[in-house]
Design a protein around this motif. Structure first.
Motif, PDB file in Angstrom:
ATOM      1  N   ASP A 143     -50.053 141.676-121.181  1.00  0.00           N
ATOM      2  CA  ASP A 143     -50.780 141.889-119.935  1.00  0.00           C
ATOM      3  C   ASP A 143     -52.285 141.682-120.160  1.00  0.00           C
ATOM      4  OD1 ASP A 143     -48.331 142.680-118.866  1.00  0.00           O
ATOM      5  OD2 ASP A 143     -48.724 144.813-119.230  1.00  0.00           O
ATOM      6  N   VAL A 144     -52.775 142.224-121.267  1.00  0.00           N
ATOM      7  CA  VAL A 144     -54.198 142.072-121.601  1.00  0.00           C
ATOM      8  C   VAL A 144     -54.539 140.596-121.778  1.00  0.00           C
ATOM      9  CG1 VAL A 144     -55.974 142.605-123.317  1.00  0.00           C
ATOM     10  CG2 VAL A 144     -54.321 144.363-122.651  1.00  0.00           C
ATOM     11  N   ALA A 145     -53.640 139.839-122.438  1.00  0.00           N
ATOM     12  CA  ALA A 145     -53.872 138.408-122.638  1.00  0.00           C
ATOM     13  C   ALA A 145     -53.944 137.674-121.306  1.00  0.00           C
ATOM     14  CB  ALA A 145     -52.777 137.815-123.519  1.00  0.00           C
ATOM     15  N   VAL A 146     -53.028 138.001-120.383  1.00  0.00           N
ATOM     16  CA  VAL A 146     -53.021 137.346-119.072  1.00  0.00           C
ATOM     17  C   VAL A 146     -54.312 137.647-118.316  1.00  0.00           C
ATOM     18  CG1 VAL A 146     -51.916 137.347-116.787  1.00  0.00           C
ATOM     19  CG2 VAL A 146     -50.512 137.260-118.861  1.00  0.00           C
ATOM     20  N   ILE A 147     -54.716 138.908-118.286  1.00  0.00           N
ATOM     21  CA  ILE A 147     -55.926 139.290-117.560  1.00  0.00           C
ATOM     22  C   ILE A 147     -57.159 138.691-118.232  1.00  0.00           C
ATOM     23  CG2 ILE A 147     -57.352 141.228-116.789  1.00  0.00           C
ATOM     24  CD1 ILE A 147     -54.754 142.906-116.702  1.00  0.00           C
ATOM     25  N   GLY A 148     -57.183 138.689-119.564  1.00  0.00           N
ATOM     26  CA  GLY A 148     -58.313 138.104-120.284  1.00  0.00           C
ATOM     27  C   GLY A 148     -58.457 136.621-120.034  1.00  0.00           C
ATOM     28  N   LEU A 149     -57.337 135.892-120.045  1.00  0.00           N
ATOM     29  CA  LEU A 149     -57.391 134.454-119.768  1.00  0.00           C
ATOM     30  C   LEU A 149     -57.815 134.196-118.320  1.00  0.00           C
ATOM     31  CD1 LEU A 149     -54.181 133.302-121.676  1.00  0.00           C
ATOM     32  CD2 LEU A 149     -56.555 132.780-122.286  1.00  0.00           C
ATOM     33  N   ALA A 150     -57.342 135.042-117.408  1.00  0.00           N
ATOM     34  CA  ALA A 150     -57.754 134.896-116.013  1.00  0.00           C
ATOM     35  C   ALA A 150     -59.254 135.112-115.872  1.00  0.00           C
ATOM     36  CB  ALA A 150     -56.990 135.896-115.140  1.00  0.00           C
ATOM     37  N   GLN A 151     -59.787 136.063-116.612  1.00  0.00           N
ATOM     38  CA  GLN A 151     -61.222 136.334-116.535  1.00  0.00           C
ATOM     39  C   GLN A 151     -62.041 135.116-116.966  1.00  0.00           C
ATOM     40  OE1 GLN A 151     -63.951 140.140-117.326  1.00  0.00           O
ATOM     41  NE2 GLN A 151     -62.958 139.436-119.186  1.00  0.00           N
ATOM     42  N   ALA A 152     -61.529 134.349-117.923  1.00  0.00           N
ATOM     43  CA  ALA A 152     -62.247 133.156-118.365  1.00  0.00           C
ATOM     44  C   ALA A 152     -62.375 132.132-117.236  1.00  0.00           C
ATOM     45  CB  ALA A 152     -61.537 132.532-119.568  1.00  0.00           C
ATOM     46  N   LEU A 162     -56.737 151.659-124.828  1.00  0.00           N
ATOM     47  CA  LEU A 162     -57.464 151.100-123.691  1.00  0.00           C
ATOM     48  C   LEU A 162     -58.768 150.454-124.155  1.00  0.00           C
ATOM     49  CD1 LEU A 162     -57.709 150.663-120.662  1.00  0.00           C
ATOM     50  CD2 LEU A 162     -58.691 152.961-120.469  1.00  0.00           C
ATOM     51  N   ALA A 163     -59.441 151.079-125.115  1.00  0.00           N
ATOM     52  CA  ALA A 163     -60.675 150.493-125.649  1.00  0.00           C
ATOM     53  C   ALA A 163     -60.401 149.130-126.282  1.00  0.00           C
ATOM     54  CB  ALA A 163     -61.298 151.438-126.670  1.00  0.00           C
ATOM     55  N   TRP A 164     -59.321 149.047-127.074  1.00  0.00           N
ATOM     56  CA  TRP A 164     -58.956 147.765-127.677  1.00  0.00           C
ATOM     57  C   TRP A 164     -58.588 146.751-126.601  1.00  0.00           C
ATOM     58  CZ3 TRP A 164     -60.321 146.198-132.163  1.00  0.00           C
ATOM     59  CH2 TRP A 164     -60.433 147.074-133.246  1.00  0.00           C
ATOM     60  N   ALA A 165     -57.932 147.197-125.529  1.00  0.00           N
ATOM     61  CA  ALA A 165     -57.558 146.286-124.442  1.00  0.00           C
ATOM     62  C   ALA A 165     -58.806 145.674-123.801  1.00  0.00           C
ATOM     63  CB  ALA A 165     -56.731 147.025-123.393  1.00  0.00           C
ATOM     64  N   VAL A 166     -59.851 146.490-123.600  1.00  0.00           N
ATOM     65  CA  VAL A 166     -61.097 145.975-123.029  1.00  0.00           C
ATOM     66  C   VAL A 166     -61.741 144.962-123.974  1.00  0.00           C
ATOM     67  CG1 VAL A 166     -63.447 146.601-122.356  1.00  0.00           C
ATOM     68  CG2 VAL A 166     -61.518 148.003-121.599  1.00  0.00           C
ATOM     69  N   LEU A 167     -61.752 145.279-125.265  1.00  0.00           N
ATOM     70  CA  LEU A 167     -62.371 144.366-126.236  1.00  0.00           C
ATOM     71  C   LEU A 167     -61.600 143.047-126.333  1.00  0.00           C
ATOM     72  CD1 LEU A 167     -63.290 146.893-129.072  1.00  0.00           C
ATOM     73  CD2 LEU A 167     -64.839 145.787-127.444  1.00  0.00           C
ATOM     74  N   TRP A 168     -60.278 143.126-126.492  1.00  0.00           N
ATOM     75  CA  TRP A 168     -59.484 141.904-126.604  1.00  0.00           C
ATOM     76  C   TRP A 168     -59.483 141.118-125.298  1.00  0.00           C
ATOM     77  CZ3 TRP A 168     -58.834 139.867-131.002  1.00  0.00           C
ATOM     78  CH2 TRP A 168     -58.589 140.637-132.142  1.00  0.00           C
ATOM     79  N   GLY A 169     -59.531 141.815-124.177  1.00  0.00           N
ATOM     80  CA  GLY A 169     -59.556 141.133-122.892  1.00  0.00           C
ATOM     81  C   GLY A 169     -60.848 140.369-122.637  1.00  0.00           C
ATOM     82  N   THR A 170     -61.884 140.675-123.415  1.00  0.00           N
ATOM     83  CA  THR A 170     -63.180 140.002-123.268  1.00  0.00           C
ATOM     84  C   THR A 170     -63.275 138.742-124.121  1.00  0.00           C
ATOM     85  OG1 THR A 170     -64.176 142.178-122.878  1.00  0.00           O
ATOM     86  CG2 THR A 170     -65.688 140.386-123.392  1.00  0.00           C
ATOM     87  N   VAL A 171     -62.429 138.633-125.142  1.00  0.00           N
ATOM     88  CA  VAL A 171     -62.531 137.511-126.086  1.00  0.00           C
ATOM     89  C   VAL A 171     -62.415 136.150-125.387  1.00  0.00           C
ATOM     90  CG1 VAL A 171     -61.419 136.371-128.049  1.00  0.00           C
ATOM     91  CG2 VAL A 171     -61.811 138.842-128.093  1.00  0.00           C
ATOM     92  N   PRO A 172     -61.426 135.918-124.495  1.00  0.00           N
ATOM     93  CA  PRO A 172     -61.315 134.579-123.877  1.00  0.00           C
ATOM     94  C   PRO A 172     -62.562 134.161-123.113  1.00  0.00           C
ATOM     95  CG  PRO A 172     -59.280 135.799-123.560  1.00  0.00           C
ATOM     96  CD  PRO A 172     -60.277 136.772-124.113  1.00  0.00           C
ATOM     97  N   VAL A 173     -63.131 135.066-122.302  1.00  0.00           N
ATOM     98  CA  VAL A 173     -64.305 134.670-121.519  1.00  0.00           C
ATOM     99  C   VAL A 173     -65.525 134.506-122.417  1.00  0.00           C
ATOM    100  CG1 VAL A 173     -65.106 137.017-120.911  1.00  0.00           C
ATOM    101  CG2 VAL A 173     -65.549 135.099-119.367  1.00  0.00           C
ATOM    102  N   GLY A 174     -65.599 135.288-123.501  1.00  0.00           N
ATOM    103  CA  GLY A 174     -66.707 135.114-124.431  1.00  0.00           C
ATOM    104  C   GLY A 174     -66.676 133.756-125.100  1.00  0.00           C
ATOM    105  N   LEU A 175     -65.501 133.354-125.588  1.00  0.00           N
ATOM    106  CA  LEU A 175     -65.364 132.048-126.228  1.00  0.00           C
ATOM    107  C   LEU A 175     -65.591 130.916-125.222  1.00  0.00           C
ATOM    108  CD1 LEU A 175     -62.239 132.659-128.508  1.00  0.00           C
ATOM    109  CD2 LEU A 175     -64.639 132.508-129.208  1.00  0.00           C
ATOM    110  N   ALA A 176     -64.985 131.053-124.048  1.00  0.00           N
ATOM    111  CA  ALA A 176     -65.145 130.011-123.029  1.00  0.00           C
ATOM    112  C   ALA A 176     -66.602 129.886-122.593  1.00  0.00           C
ATOM    113  CB  ALA A 176     -64.257 130.319-121.821  1.00  0.00           C
ATOM    114  N   GLY A 177     -67.281 131.019-122.484  1.00  0.00           N
ATOM    115  CA  GLY A 177     -68.685 130.985-122.088  1.00  0.00           C
ATOM    116  C   GLY A 177     -69.557 130.259-123.104  1.00  0.00           C
TER     117      GLY A 177
END
Length: 265
Positions: free
Chosen positions: A148-157, A85-100
């Motif tokens: 699933d993490v990739a989908v949610i992470g991309l959506a967050q961006a 779950l910790a890795w899921a939170v970290l990887w899920g943040t990568v898309p919005v971090g890069l996009a930001g």
């Protein structure tokens, strides 16, 4: 800004940061209706600190276990307890971090108009309604797959578009990949932690290079009210969401989007 203005803006930020109703839409509409001046960069940092304090305090036990198991997974090079779950939170943040980092100037210059915010508020309200109406998820956040993490992470961006609602779009994506309402909300709130750290850190860097005076009284009020209201909001939302669903928030967003359209025209 006087203390009443500081308290009301912080209350608004604390509540809307975690509900799927778009904090940016509210923070534009309230000053426009009241004629209040912009609250300033230092106050933005303060309410971010308050929101961060709230979500960390609420999930303190889960975060402690995730951090412990994540460090153990690094040593042992395998999944340990809550490390996944910790890795899921970290990887899920990568898309919005890069996009930001790549799109920050574009967003600030071109996407903060009332019409854009109104459109995003309305469109993503309908997306949330559709995901909630169609969902039949049974899994919790511990059963997330990497896709699933990739989908949610991309959506967050996508939430870089003001009016989208970071919590709203990540809950929408969570429902679509098969999470329960509560699990989608819990994972959304956990994802908020690194995002708030990144956003608050960028604003803090801007503040460090600014030469404006700081009203420490308003800062203290903003941070305190934001923290308390955000904590209570998280607790109430998680207690009620499985029972009431997303429809009340969808209806509210549709009304809010219509109000923003009237304001823009």
């Amino acid at each position: 800004m006087d203390w009443l203005q500081a308290a009301l803006l912080a209350l608004l930020q604390g509540v809307t940061e975690f509900l799927p109703i778009s904090s940016s839409a509210h923070l534009i509409l309230l000053p426009a209706l009241t004629g209040w001046p912009d609250q300033g960069l230092a106050f933005d940092v303060a309410v971010h600190v308050g929101s961060l304090t709230a979500v960390v305090a609420y999930f303190r036990r889960e975060l402690a276990g995730m951090a412990r198991d994540w460090l153990a997974s690094l040593r042992r090079r395998e999944a340990v307890g809550e490390s996944r779950l910790a890795w899921a939170v970290l990887w899920g943040t990568v898309p919005v971090g890069l996009a930001g980092l790549l799109l920050k100037d574009v967003v600030e210059a071109q996407l903060r108009g009332p019409l854009v915010i109104a459109a995003a508020t309305l469109v993503f309200a309908l997306a949330l309604w559709g995901a909630d109406a169609l969902h039949s998820g049974r899994r919790d956040e511990h059963a997330l797959r990497w896709r699933d993490v990739a989908v949610i992470g991309l959506a967050q961006a996508i939430a870089l578009i003001p009016g989208t609602s970071r919590s709203g779009i990540t809950m929408t994506a969570g429902l679509l990949v098969g999470l329960t309402r509560e699990a989608a909300a819990r994972f959304s709130f956990l994802l908020a932690i690194p995002v708030i750290v990144l956003a608050g850190g960028l604003k803090g860097l801007d503040l460090a290079t600014a030469a404006h005076p700081v009203d420490w009284g308003a800062i203290a009020v903003g941070a305190g009210v934001s923290a308390v209201s955000a904590y209570l909001c998280i607790a109430a939302f998680l207690a009620a969401i499985q029972r009431i669903g997303m429809l009340p928030f969808v209806v509210y967003r549709l009304i809010l989007g219509a109000a923003l359209l009237l304001f823009a025209w």
